[in-house]
Write a protein that holds these residues in place. Structure first.
Motif, PDB file in Angstrom:
ATOM      1  N   SER A   1       0.899  -1.199  -0.040  1.00 38.66           N
ATOM      2  CA  SER A   1       0.055  -0.039  -0.012  1.00 38.66           C
ATOM      3  C   SER A   1       0.815   1.151  -0.189  1.00 38.66           C
ATOM      4  O   SER A   1       0.647   2.196  -0.615  1.00 38.66           O
ATOM      5  CB  SER A   1      -0.958   0.042   1.385  1.00 38.66           C
ATOM      6  OG  SER A   1      -1.808   1.226   1.282  1.00 38.66           O
TER       7      SER A   1
ATOM      8  N   ARG B   1       2.560   1.730  -3.229  1.00 37.13           N
ATOM      9  CA  ARG B   1       1.707   2.219  -4.525  1.00 37.13           C
ATOM     10  C   ARG B   1       1.564   3.731  -4.021  1.00 37.13           C
ATOM     11  O   ARG B   1       1.338   4.330  -5.130  1.00 37.13           O
ATOM     12  CB  ARG B   1       0.347   1.617  -4.381  1.00 37.13           C
ATOM     13  CG  ARG B   1       0.528   0.112  -4.893  1.00 37.13           C
ATOM     14  CD  ARG B   1      -0.908  -0.759  -4.865  1.00 37.13           C
ATOM     15  NE  ARG B   1      -0.511  -1.911  -5.455  1.00 37.13           N
ATOM     16  CZ  ARG B   1      -1.424  -3.029  -5.264  1.00 37.13           C
ATOM     17  NH1 ARG B   1      -2.728  -2.847  -4.459  1.00 37.13           N
ATOM     18  NH2 ARG B   1      -1.392  -4.156  -5.737  1.00 37.13           N
TER      19      ARG B   1
ATOM     20  N   GLU C   1       4.449   5.837  -5.232  1.00 38.55           N
ATOM     21  CA  GLU C   1       4.494   5.583  -6.911  1.00 38.55           C
ATOM     22  C   GLU C   1       3.584   6.684  -7.501  1.00 38.55           C
ATOM     23  O   GLU C   1       3.913   7.505  -8.289  1.00 38.55           O
ATOM     24  CB  GLU C   1       4.321   4.283  -7.529  1.00 38.55           C
ATOM     25  CG  GLU C   1       5.516   3.411  -7.019  1.00 38.55           C
ATOM     26  CD  GLU C   1       4.881   1.842  -7.498  1.00 38.55           C
ATOM     27  OE1 GLU C   1       6.090   0.992  -7.922  1.00 38.55           O
ATOM     28  OE2 GLU C   1       3.687   1.621  -7.752  1.00 38.55           O
TER      29      GLU C   1
END
Length: 207
Positions: free
Chosen positions: A24, A27, A30
């Motif tokens: 999590s 992500r 990113e």
């Protein structure tokens, strides 16, 4: 928020033994434009070749093996001053105080608010960039100081202490004219345009 269009995204390490939490966080980073690298333990990070290029470390506090605080201590012992952000479901006031005292940028409770986490990472990356700039300046000034002769080094130290040329000459037992010559060479070798520049150089070296 970090600029997603940055040419070289900041490298952020995510250290967490919880697979779901780690994925999590990766992500989220990113999407925010960072370049995260994930590790399931502090030991894995310490063995990684990523260490020299990290801008920030986001780590859990309580993990099997090396805890977050122990990871922070291990990095410091290696001379690695990468800023750290702690995220934990089992934080204590004492642990948070210790982490912040040792240089942590923030200490957040799980589940961390995405906005608060990204704000902490942004501040950590900015702090890391400032530390890197100071380290580069210190290294450059150290190389310049090494170019000085023993006598030039003595004159340099006198100048940054605010001593007038006459006093430096008297202390070193040399002619005033000689001090002026050495002072000119010091300014040239140190790449300084003024005494203030020399003082700043000395400060970066802890002189």
């Amino acid at each position: 928020m970090v600029d997603v269009a940055r040419e070289t995204p900041a490298r952020v390490a995510v250290v967490d033994d919880d697979d779901a939490a780690r994925i999590s966080l990766v992500r989220l980073l990113e999407v925010a434009g960072y370049a995260p690298c994930a590790f399931d333990s502090g030991a894995a990070l310490l063995e990684s070749t990523e260490l020299p290029v990290l801008s920030c470390v986001v780590t859990d506090l309580q993990m099997p093996g090396i805890t977050g605080l122990e990871l922070q201590k291990a990095l410091t012992a290696r001379g690695i001053t990468v800023p750290m952000v702690f995220v934990t479901a089992f934080g204590t006031v004492s642990a948070g105080v210790h982490a912040m005292r040792e240089g942590a940028v923030d200490f957040l409770e799980k589940p961390a608010d995405p906005g608060a986490l990204l704000d902490a990472v942004e501040r950590a990356v900015a702090k890391g960039a400032a530390l890197a700039t100071r380290a580069e300046a210190r290294a450059a000034n150290r190389r310049r100081v090494e170019l000085l002769t023993a006598r030039e080094r003595q004159v340099f130290e006198g100048v940054v202490q605010g001593l007038p040329n006459k006093q430096i000459a008297a202390q070193l037992g040399i002619a005033l004219k000689t001090v002026k010559v050495h002072r000119g060479r010091v300014m040239q070798k140190m790449g300084a345009d003024s005494v203030a520049d020399l003082v700043r150089c000395a400060e970066t070296l802890g002189l």
